[in-house]
Every structure is written in structure tokens, then in C-alpha cells.
Design a protein around this motif. Structure first.
Motif, PDB file in Angstrom:
ATOM      1  N   ARG A   1       0.834  -1.205   0.000  1.00 15.11           N
ATOM      2  CA  ARG A   1       0.000   0.000   0.000  1.00 15.11           C
ATOM      3  C   ARG A   1       0.864   1.248   0.000  1.00 15.11           C
ATOM      4  O   ARG A   1       0.593   2.217  -0.728  1.00 15.11           O
ATOM      5  N   TYR A   2       1.926   1.224   0.845  1.00 14.68           N
ATOM      6  CA  TYR A   2       2.819   2.382   0.873  1.00 14.68           C
ATOM      7  C   TYR A   2       3.532   2.560  -0.472  1.00 14.68           C
ATOM      8  O   TYR A   2       3.755   3.695  -0.923  1.00 14.68           O
ATOM      9  N   ALA A   3       3.877   1.449  -1.114  1.00 14.51           N
ATOM     10  CA  ALA A   3       4.537   1.545  -2.418  1.00 14.51           C
ATOM     11  C   ALA A   3       3.586   2.129  -3.458  1.00 14.51           C
ATOM     12  O   ALA A   3       3.991   2.962  -4.288  1.00 14.51           O
ATOM     13  N   LYS A   4       2.315   1.704  -3.410  1.00 16.23           N
ATOM     14  CA  LYS A   4       1.328   2.279  -4.330  1.00 16.23           C
ATOM     15  C   LYS A   4       1.141   3.771  -4.070  1.00 16.23           C
ATOM     16  O   LYS A   4       1.024   4.557  -5.014  1.00 16.23           O
ATOM     17  N   GLU A   5       1.106   4.151  -2.777  1.00 13.20           N
ATOM     18  CA  GLU A   5       0.955   5.568  -2.454  1.00 13.20           C
ATOM     19  C   GLU A   5       2.137   6.382  -2.970  1.00 13.20           C
ATOM     20  O   GLU A   5       1.972   7.482  -3.487  1.00 13.20           O
ATOM     21  N   ARG A   6       3.356   5.830  -2.817  1.00 13.86           N
ATOM     22  CA  ARG A   6       4.533   6.535  -3.324  1.00 13.86           C
ATOM     23  C   ARG A   6       4.496   6.667  -4.838  1.00 13.86           C
ATOM     24  O   ARG A   6       4.815   7.730  -5.389  1.00 13.86           O
ATOM     25  N   ARG A   7       4.100   5.571  -5.509  1.00 14.38           N
ATOM     26  CA  ARG A   7       4.011   5.632  -6.971  1.00 14.38           C
ATOM     27  C   ARG A   7       2.968   6.667  -7.409  1.00 14.38           C
ATOM     28  O   ARG A   7       3.201   7.440  -8.348  1.00 14.38           O
ATOM     29  N   PHE A   8       1.828   6.656  -6.715  1.00 13.74           N
ATOM     30  CA  PHE A   8       0.785   7.622  -7.072  1.00 13.74           C
ATOM     31  C   PHE A   8       1.263   9.051  -6.825  1.00 13.74           C
ATOM     32  O   PHE A   8       0.999   9.958  -7.634  1.00 13.74           O
ATOM     33  N   ARG A   9       1.961   9.270  -5.715  1.00 12.35           N
ATOM     34  CA  ARG A   9       2.482  10.603  -5.422  1.00 12.35           C
ATOM     35  C   ARG A   9       3.509  11.029  -6.473  1.00 12.35           C
ATOM     36  O   ARG A   9       3.512  12.176  -6.924  1.00 12.35           O
ATOM     37  N   HIS A  10       4.361  10.105  -6.872  1.00 12.88           N
ATOM     38  CA  HIS A  10       5.365  10.422  -7.889  1.00 12.88           C
ATOM     39  C   HIS A  10       4.715  10.711  -9.238  1.00 12.88           C
ATOM     40  O   HIS A  10       5.161  11.619  -9.969  1.00 12.88           O
TER      41      HIS A  10
ATOM     42  N   ALA B   1       3.174  14.720 -13.178  1.00 16.74           N
ATOM     43  CA  ALA B   1       2.150  15.404 -13.976  1.00 16.74           C
ATOM     44  C   ALA B   1       2.215  16.914 -13.755  1.00 16.74           C
ATOM     45  O   ALA B   1       2.112  17.703 -14.703  1.00 16.74           O
ATOM     46  N   VAL B   2       2.393  17.321 -12.498  1.00 17.63           N
ATOM     47  CA  VAL B   2       2.500  18.754 -12.205  1.00 17.63           C
ATOM     48  C   VAL B   2       3.725  19.354 -12.870  1.00 17.63           C
ATOM     49  O   VAL B   2       3.675  20.434 -13.477  1.00 17.63           O
ATOM     50  N   ILE B   3       4.847  18.643 -12.782  1.00 13.83           N
ATOM     51  CA  ILE B   3       6.083  19.148 -13.392  1.00 13.83           C
ATOM     52  C   ILE B   3       5.939  19.251 -14.902  1.00 13.83           C
ATOM     53  O   ILE B   3       6.361  20.244 -15.523  1.00 13.83           O
ATOM     54  N   MET B   4       5.327  18.232 -15.519  1.00 14.03           N
ATOM     55  CA  MET B   4       5.129  18.282 -16.977  1.00 14.03           C
ATOM     56  C   MET B   4       4.224  19.439 -17.368  1.00 14.03           C
ATOM     57  O   MET B   4       4.479  20.143 -18.356  1.00 14.03           O
ATOM     58  N   GLY B   5       3.145  19.641 -16.579  1.00 14.71           N
ATOM     59  CA  GLY B   5       2.264  20.769 -16.864  1.00 14.71           C
ATOM     60  C   GLY B   5       2.986  22.093 -16.768  1.00 14.71           C
ATOM     61  O   GLY B   5       2.837  22.973 -17.629  1.00 14.71           O
TER      62      GLY B   5
END
Length: 432
Positions: A22-31, A36-40
Motif C-alpha cells: 500500500r505504501y509503495a502504491k501511495e509513493r508511486r501515485f504521489r510520484h 504530472a504537475v512538473i510536466m504541466g
């Protein structure tokens, strides 16, 4: 006992394993979100860098200094100083005579035509304005800074490379030699391009400006504001405070929400059919553009105004009614003043949306080539987004920088309007 411990250990291991996943999924989602923000931000930065990089040079233009002899024989041979005679004199001949005096060795007709093209055709208009403003300069000789041709302007600004072969650039070696002679005498200078803000459109890039488009946008927004704000607020107040809850009001609310999502060009077609073909209003006029944009912005203003009215606590209404106020007094003296900041914010956002629209205005003829500055909402005009569209379709390199500069001005207006909406909301908004 040992079996129970082993069972608990296995359960803890399973929980820890699931937590790691779950923590790994949360980290992946955060990354992914951060990426996405950086690309925008990168895309937006690239857009702004591209626009500013292409457009900032349009705020300066190249001028050439010439010794102009304001010959009385050429300007006013009769010596009457009649404004009609002064306005129709051959001022282009004065510019050509000054160029021949600067380069007496140029004899061939073809070379003379190329020499005269160093100076913009608008230079004669500048000389005429000087003479009309001060007829005393007739018969004198004076140094005058005149607008250079757009190709010379591009050469001085570095958009035309002097080092490439002659066949690969618009300016010949002979013209570059003449320009370098002017430069050696300090007779070439870049100055602030006031004509960009004061002139209307022109076929010559060095004479083209956004003055007509800015005034057309101003008149159009005034018409839109004068119609959409009172109508939108009145409709929101009625629907939120006075309208009975039945299927007809439900149908109106659904249609208002749907109209907010209708493509803007549909409103242009409606304006063409109704205001121009049926009512016979003038084509390309800011009045018609304002009517069309009023239809387009009304749903946005109504929705924002209703949201502002809903944000007022019911206790305000109950307190007003409890001390004997009528429903009309309760709405207009208590609820409406508290909801007005949100209504103004929605109106400004709707006006900013209207300022950036071009599709509906193309349908009602505001794409026409307009040279004169409009004097009112009934005069033919264009607007900033349409002016950008027109210049973007022009092949000259000088129009590229003017297109980007016009986009910068348009974005500046949009930023100001959105900043004003934020200030109004923070200044007058009350939190309950």
C-alpha cells in the motif's frame, strides 16, 4: 500456545506485507502526480517562453535618421498654408529626395527603388502630421527619425542573418551595405514602438498596431457587461429566492447548466441568424459582438451568482424576516449585499472568458480587415483574439513578432481581470 504465536506472526507478516504494498502504491501515485504537475509546468513555461521570446522585440522598432528638406515648392507652392493643400502634398517625394542626397552614387532605377524601400511607406504620413501640426517648418531642413521598412527592422533585430548567402535571405548585399552606412553614421536606432499601440491594422507590418483591436474589445466588453451582469444577477435572484420549485424551474436550471457547455461557435451562429440577418444590426460592430458574448456568458454569471446566494447562511434570511422585513427587503438589503462579491467574481471570470473568444466573433464578420480606430460600438471593428488570428495567417516575419506581442497583451488583460477577481473575493468575502 506456540501454534497461536505462529498464527499471530503470520497475520502480522501478512499485514506488514500488505502495508508495504500500500505504501509503495501511495509513493508511486504521489510520484505520478508530481510528474504530472512538473510536466504541466514545463509545457506552460515552454508556451510562455516561446510567446515572449518571439514577441518582446515587437515593442521596439527601427528608425532611420534623414535630413528632410521641407521644400515649399513641393509642399505649398502657392504659399497659402491651406490645410487641404498641405495634407495632399507629395511627402513621399521629400523622403526620396533625402535618400538620393544620402546616396548620390545610386543611379540605376532598380537600385533607386530598392533604396527607397529602406524607409516605410508610412514615413510620408509622419511628415504630413509634422507639417500640419507646425506649418512653420516649411522651407527649412530638419533631421527626422523615420520608420524603417519591416525587412530592415528584422535585419537590425537579428531575425535576418547577414552572414548567410544572399539567395537565402530577403535583404540583398547592396541593401545591407546601405544600412551599414547609416549605422556607421549613427543614423539607425531602435525606439519604443508607439504605433503598435496606437495604430489599427495594416498590410505593412511596421505600421500595423493593436489600437483598433483594443478599442473594439473595450466597446464589446462594455456592451457585454452592461447586459450580462444585470440580467444574470436578476435571473439568479429570481431562481434562487422567488421561483417556485416545480418542473418548469427544474427545466430552466437544466437548460442553463447545459448552455454553459455549448460550444461558443453555436452562439456565433445564433447571433448571425438573429442579430444580423433578422434584426439587421451592422456587421462587424462591437454591439453585435457584445450581444453574442452576452448570450455566451449569461449561463456562467447565473451559475456563479446562484452559488454566491446559496453561500449566504439561512440565519441571515431568518433574522431579517424575524424582525419584520418583507421578503423583498430581506433579499435586496441583506442577502444580495453579502452575495455580491461572489457575483462580481463570477462576472469578471465570465468577462475574461468573453475577452478571449474568437470563434463566435468570426461568424458575425469581425474578421474583416479594419484600418480605422472604432469611435463607438456601432463602428466596424475587430478584437484582440481575431487580430491575433489575422496576423498569424500573414507570411511576413515581422507579423510573427507582432502576433506574439498581441498575445502577450491579451494575456496581460486576462491576468489583470483574474487578479482583480481574486482581490475582490478576498477583500469583500465573508467566511461563516
Amino acid at each position: 500456545m506456540s501454534n497461536q504465536n505462529q498464527t499471530e506472526k503470520r497475520a502480522i507478516d501478512l499485514v506488514n506485507a500488505s502495508l508495504k504494498k500500500r505504501y509503495a502504491k501511495e509513493r508511486r501515485f504521489r510520484h505520478v502526480g508530481q510528474a504530472a504537475v512538473i510536466m504541466g509546468l514545463l509545457f506552460v513555461s515552454f508556451l510562455f517562453i516561446s510567446i515572449i521570446g518571439n514577441g518582446y522585440t515587437a515593442f521596439e522598432h527601427t528608425f532611420v535618421r534623414l535630413n528632410i528638406e521641407f521644400s515649399e515648392q513641393e509642399i505649398d507652392p502657392e504659399g497659402k498654408r491651406d490645410p487641404q493643400a498641405l495634407s495632399t502634398a507629395n511627402y513621399a517625394g521629400l523622403v526620396k529626395a533625402a535618400m538620393r542626397a544620402e546616396f548620390p552614387d545610386v543611379k540605376a532605377r532598380k537600385d533607386k527603388r530598392a533604396l527607397y524601400k529602406l524607409i516605410s511607406s508610412g514615413a510620408s504620413l509622419a511628415l504630413r502630421e509634422m507639417v500640419l501640426a507646425n506649418p512653420e517648418i516649411i522651407g527649412t531642413k530638419k533631421e527626422v527619425w523615420l520608420v524603417a521598412d519591416d525587412d530592415i527592422d528584422m535585419l537590425i533585430k537579428g531575425h535576418i542573418d547577414r552572414n548567410v548567402p544572399e539567395s537565402d535571405r530577403r535583404v540583398s548585399d547592396k541593401v545591407i551595405g546601405w544600412v551599414e552606412q547609416f549605422e556607421s553614421k549613427g543614423a539607425v536606432e531602435k525606439q519604443f514602438n508607439t504605433t503598435f499601440f496606437t495604430n489599427g491594422d495594416s498590410r505593412e507590418p511596421e505600421l500595423a498596431g493593436i489600437g483598433g483591436a483594443v478599442m473594439g474589445s473595450l466597446y464589446m466588453l462594455l456592451v457585454t457587461l452592461a447586459l450580462s451582469f444585470p440580467i444574470g444577477v436578476a435571473a439568479a435572484v429570481y431562481l434562487e429566492e422567488f421561483a417556485p420549485q416545480n418542473r418548469w424551474t427544474d427545466l430552466i436550471e437544466v437548460n442553463i447548466n447545459n448552455l454553459a457547455a455549448v460550444p461558443s461557435i453555436v452562439f456565433g451562429l445564433l447571433g448571425l441568424a438573429m442579430f444580423i440577418n433578422f434584426f439587421g444590426l451592422p456587421r462587424s460592430a462591437p454591439l453585435v459582438g457584445g450581444l453574442v458574448l452576452t448570450l455566451m456568458t449569461l449561463p456562467t454569471i447565473i451559475i456563479a451568482s446562484r452559488a454566491a446566494l446559496k453561500s449566504v447562511p439561512p440565519s441571515i434570511r431568518e433574522a431579517a424576516l424575524g424582525i419584520g422585513a418583507s421578503k423583498m427587503q430581506m433579499v435586496f438589503n441583506h442577502v444580495l449585499p453579502l452575495a455580491m462579491p461572489g457575483m462580481l467574481t463570477g462576472t469578471i471570470i465570465g468577462m475574461a472568458q468573453a475577452l478571449g473568444e474568437s470563434a463566435p466573433l468570426l461568424m458575425i464578420g469581425m474578421v474583416a480587415f479594419i484600418v480605422d480606430i472604432p469611435g463607438g460600438p456601432f463602428d466596424p471593428a475587430t478584437v484582440l483574439p481575431v487580430q491575433v488570428y489575422l496576423w498569424a495567417d500573414s507570411p511576413e516575419r515581422a507579423f510573427v513578432e507582432r502576433t506574439s506581442a498581441a498575445i502577450m497583451v491579451l494575456l496581460g488583460f486576462l491576468f489583470i481581470m483574474n487578479f482583480l477577481a481574486i482581490i475582490l473575493r478576498r477583500r469583500f468575502e465573508r467566511r461563516w
